[in-house]
Design a protein around this motif. Structure first.
Motif, PDB file in Angstrom:
ATOM      1  N   UNK A 157       0.343 -11.340  -2.196  1.00 29.33           N
ATOM      2  CA  UNK A 157       1.170 -10.556  -1.712  1.00 29.33           C
ATOM      3  C   UNK A 157       0.406  -9.514  -0.523  1.00 29.33           C
ATOM      4  N   UNK A 158       1.227  -8.981   0.297  1.00 29.02           N
ATOM      5  CA  UNK A 158       0.522  -8.073   1.345  1.00 29.02           C
ATOM      6  C   UNK A 158       0.720  -6.886   0.797  1.00 29.02           C
ATOM      7  N   UNK A 159      -0.347  -6.257   0.985  1.00 31.33           N
ATOM      8  CA  UNK A 159      -0.472  -4.784   0.661  1.00 31.33           C
ATOM      9  C   UNK A 159      -0.307  -3.861   1.830  1.00 31.33           C
ATOM     10  N   UNK A 160       0.641  -2.916   2.182  1.00 33.25           N
ATOM     11  CA  UNK A 160       0.508  -2.075   3.335  1.00 33.25           C
ATOM     12  C   UNK A 160       0.525  -0.597   2.821  1.00 33.25           C
ATOM     13  N   UNK A 161      -0.324   0.242   3.697  1.00 33.73           N
ATOM     14  CA  UNK A 161      -0.264   1.551   3.632  1.00 33.73           C
ATOM     15  C   UNK A 161       0.780   2.119   4.930  1.00 33.73           C
ATOM     16  N   UNK A 162       1.933   2.340   4.663  1.00 36.49           N
ATOM     17  CA  UNK A 162       2.832   2.907   5.661  1.00 36.49           C
ATOM     18  C   UNK A 162       3.009   4.447   5.486  1.00 36.49           C
ATOM     19  N   UNK A 163       3.559   5.096   6.786  1.00 39.61           N
ATOM     20  CA  UNK A 163       3.804   6.528   6.905  1.00 39.61           C
ATOM     21  C   UNK A 163       4.476   6.991   5.581  1.00 39.61           C
TER      22      UNK A 163
END
Length: 195
Positions: A157-163
């Motif tokens: 799974x992709x992990x993203x830290x968005x706004x």
């Protein structure tokens, strides 16, 4: 005199027979009790059946204690993966709320919990468990490094830290709770692996 001795001998012999019969009956009853206990033990196996009121709650116990996860708990039970969520860990569970299951096409949950779909349901649920320790701070580090999380299903799974927050597999992490065997990250989507 002989009659008195014969009567005593007969009485002793009769008493001995009665004792043997009674003790055989007790052995048989004990045997039945052992079989009954053995059957009960065979039915309830695994770590999820252990009752421990002294230790901190594990991932499954926390999920069972909150009504917002009743669909997830029912799915875990139907898939027979209860023990995986009580293992010592560490593990990280991305726990979909009931509302996440409601977003699936009508009839999906009902179909998945059928016995013939147990393997497929287990695969989907394992896609919500990372066999590692990922508190939200570690997830942010993984996102910064552009890493993917390895899940118990064998998928990534992709992990993203968005706004607006932290995302895993395209769904936002709503809340994070530490449990005795790792972490629960509350999400509002079911992480269905691509087929």
């Amino acid at each position: 005199m002989k009659t008195k001795q014969t009567n005593q001998l007969f009485s002793s012999f009769f008493t001995l027979i009665i004792l043997l019969l009674v003790s055989c009956g007790e052995v048989e009853k004990k045997g039945q009790a052992v079989e009954t206990n053995k059957t009960a033990t065979e039915e309830a196996q695994g770590q999820s059946t252990i009752v421990d009121k002294e230790s901190a709650a594990n991932a499954l116990q926390v999920a069972k204690s909150l009504p917002d996860f009743s669909t997830l708990v029912a799915a875990i039970d139907a898939a027979g993966v209860d023990d995986a969520l009580v293992n010592v860990g560490p593990l990280t569970v991305f726990a979909p709320l009931n509302s996440a299951f409601d977003k699936l096409p009508e009839g999906t949950v009902e179909t998945l919990v059928k016995p013939e779909n147990k393997e497929k349901l287990a695969f989907i649920l394992k896609n919500h468990v990372a066999p590692a320790n990922y508190p939200d701070t570690q997830l942010k580090k993984e996102a910064k490094k552009g890493r993917k999380l390895y899940m118990a299903s064998g998928e990534y799974l992709v992990v993203e830290n968005r706004e607006d927050g932290l995302y895993v597999g395209g769904t936002k992490v709503l809340k994070t709770v530490q449990v005795s065997n790792g972490w629960i990250h509350v999400i509002d989507d079911v992480l269905v692996p691509a087929e």
